[in-house]
Design a protein around this motif. Structure first.
Motif, mmCIF file in Angstrom:
data_model
loop_
_atom_site.group_PDB
_atom_site.id
_atom_site.type_symbol
_atom_site.label_atom_id
_atom_site.label_comp_id
_atom_site.label_asym_id
_atom_site.label_seq_id
_atom_site.Cartn_x
_atom_site.Cartn_y
_atom_site.Cartn_z
ATOM 1 N N SER A 71 0.823 -1.199 0.000
ATOM 2 C CA SER A 71 0.000 0.000 0.000
ATOM 3 C C SER A 71 0.868 1.265 0.000
ATOM 4 C CB SER A 71 -0.924 0.000 1.225
ATOM 5 O OG SER A 71 -1.672 1.191 1.297
ATOM 6 N N LEU A 72 1.939 1.249 0.799
ATOM 7 C CA LEU A 72 2.844 2.397 0.845
ATOM 8 C C LEU A 72 3.544 2.603 -0.492
ATOM 9 C CD1 LEU A 72 4.459 1.794 4.373
ATOM 10 C CD2 LEU A 72 2.897 3.644 3.759
ATOM 11 N N LEU A 73 3.959 1.501 -1.132
ATOM 12 C CA LEU A 73 4.614 1.589 -2.437
ATOM 13 C C LEU A 73 3.680 2.154 -3.496
ATOM 14 C CD1 LEU A 73 6.632 -1.775 -2.557
ATOM 15 C CD2 LEU A 73 7.588 0.539 -2.562
ATOM 16 N N LYS A 74 2.440 1.711 -3.463
ATOM 17 C CA LYS A 74 1.456 2.190 -4.439
ATOM 18 C C LYS A 74 1.250 3.696 -4.291
ATOM 19 C CE LYS A 74 -3.256 1.351 -6.088
ATOM 20 N NZ LYS A 74 -4.497 0.559 -5.888
ATOM 21 N N THR A 75 1.070 4.147 -3.052
ATOM 22 C CA THR A 75 0.878 5.587 -2.801
ATOM 23 C C THR A 75 2.099 6.384 -3.239
ATOM 24 O OG1 THR A 75 -0.540 5.065 -0.899
ATOM 25 C CG2 THR A 75 0.388 7.294 -1.020
ATOM 26 N N TYR A 76 3.270 5.874 -2.920
ATOM 27 C CA TYR A 76 4.518 6.577 -3.245
ATOM 28 C C TYR A 76 4.693 6.709 -4.749
ATOM 29 C CZ TYR A 76 9.442 7.909 -2.704
ATOM 30 O OH TYR A 76 10.640 8.576 -2.735
#
Length: 335
Positions: A25-30
């Motif tokens: 989820s963090l990678l997608k947002t980033y």
């Protein structure tokens, strides 16, 4: 916690762990934040034993107050993967292999060390000095018309392109990375980078704080020891927190989000003090307002001191009075 549960958690620091789902989820947002700037994306992969690993560019801001010293001479080019090894995890998924371009660059360096540049250029010039069919000498000038290229053989054109490629390689090998436009020269090899100036370094989630600092110093050929510096996260609130040796800076960047307005990572002197959130809340206030707060704190301190003095003075007076009454009774009994 079972072994399966342990493998599903990702270490950030001694007190912080995240799951693979949280990481995705963090990678997608980033990556959505940077959109088409794929060179700034952080990519995901797995090691041979199935452990997750991420790799990408980390923004680091200069915050040192003491001067840094650049190395006098360039060392032999050492790819980043030689010093800080990283698993070959990205080739299976079609992603860029860690250190792949450094290896290609190293090949040209190896060729240059095996054959002196002067000899290579001389032999190249001798080889290109005649036409392959007419044995007429070549000139260094380009044909006046593109149509004249048709009279040249394909091999001759390839050799011409090869000559330019070799020259470009040499230029790249002799190049030193600049710190915000500051290039090395003997007179200015010792200087202090402008506070808040930005740079980037490619790292992965296997690299802890000290390894990231070493990678940055190696990139710019800085003489100072990594032990002289530390990484700090400075938040928009003014809080300043030092990363420990066991922290993973790339994962801290993901946790804080992609926006530099919320938090930025600084390279600072190791003895720089941290700023707690309690103190940070006052930093952005106006000077006159801070003065009024300080005055109120001084008044409150004086009242608290007076209260404590009064309290203990009263208790001491009661105890002394009790002791005196005991002494009077003892004297009358003795008589």
């Amino acid at each position: 916690m079972t072994a399966h549960q342990c493998s599903s958690w990702i270490f950030v620091n001694e007190r912080t762990f995240i799951t693979r789902e949280q990481l995705n989820s963090l990678l997608k947002t980033y990556n959505i934040f940077y959109g088409n700037q794929t060179n700034l994306h952080i990519v995901y992969g797995q090691t041979e034993d199935g452990k997750p690993i991420v790799e990408g560019m980390l923004d680091i801001f200069w915050g040192v107050k003491r001067p840094i010293q650049l190395k006098i001479q360039d060392e032999k080019h050492i790819p980043s993967c030689t010093v800080l090894k990283s698993p070959d995890v990205f080739s299976k998924r079609g992603m860029t292999r860690w250190g792949e371009f450094d290896d290609l660059y190293h090949i040209s360096e190896l060729e240059r060390t095996q054959i002196p540049v002067s000899q290579a250029m001389n032999s190249q010039e001798d080889y290109l000095s005649y036409h392959n069919s007419t044995l007429k000498p070549h000139t260094d000038e380009e044909p006046e018309s593109p149509l004249l290229y048709r009279t040249m053989s394909e091999a001759t054109l390839v050799r011409k392109r090869t000559k330019h490629v070799m020259m470009d390689r040499k230029i790249r090998q002799d190049h030193r990375a600049s710190i915000n436009g500051h290039f090395y020269n003997h007179e200015t090899s010792i200087f202090t980078p402008a506070f808040g100036s930005e740079t980037k370094v490619r790292i992965n989630s296997n690299m802890k704080t000290e390894e990231v600092i070493k990678q940055l110093l190696q990139k710019f050929k800085i003489e100072n020891s990594a032990q002289d510096f530390a990484l700090y996260i400075i938040f928009a609130t003014g809080e300043q927190r030092r990363l420990k040796k066991t922290d993973i800076p790339l994962l801290h960047r993901l946790l804080q989000g992609p926006s530099k307005k919320n938090a930025r990572i600084f390279l600072m002197d190791k003895d720089t003090e941290e700023i707690s959130s309690d103190v940070a809340q006052y930093i952005n206030f106006h000077f006159s307002f801070l003065e009024s707060i300080l005055e109120k704190l001084n008044e409150e301190e004086k009242r608290e001191i007076q209260r404590i003095i009064t309290k203990f003075s009263t208790e001491k007076a009661i105890i002394l009075q009790y002791l005196q009454s005991k002494q009077v009774v003892k004297t009358e009994t003795t008589v």
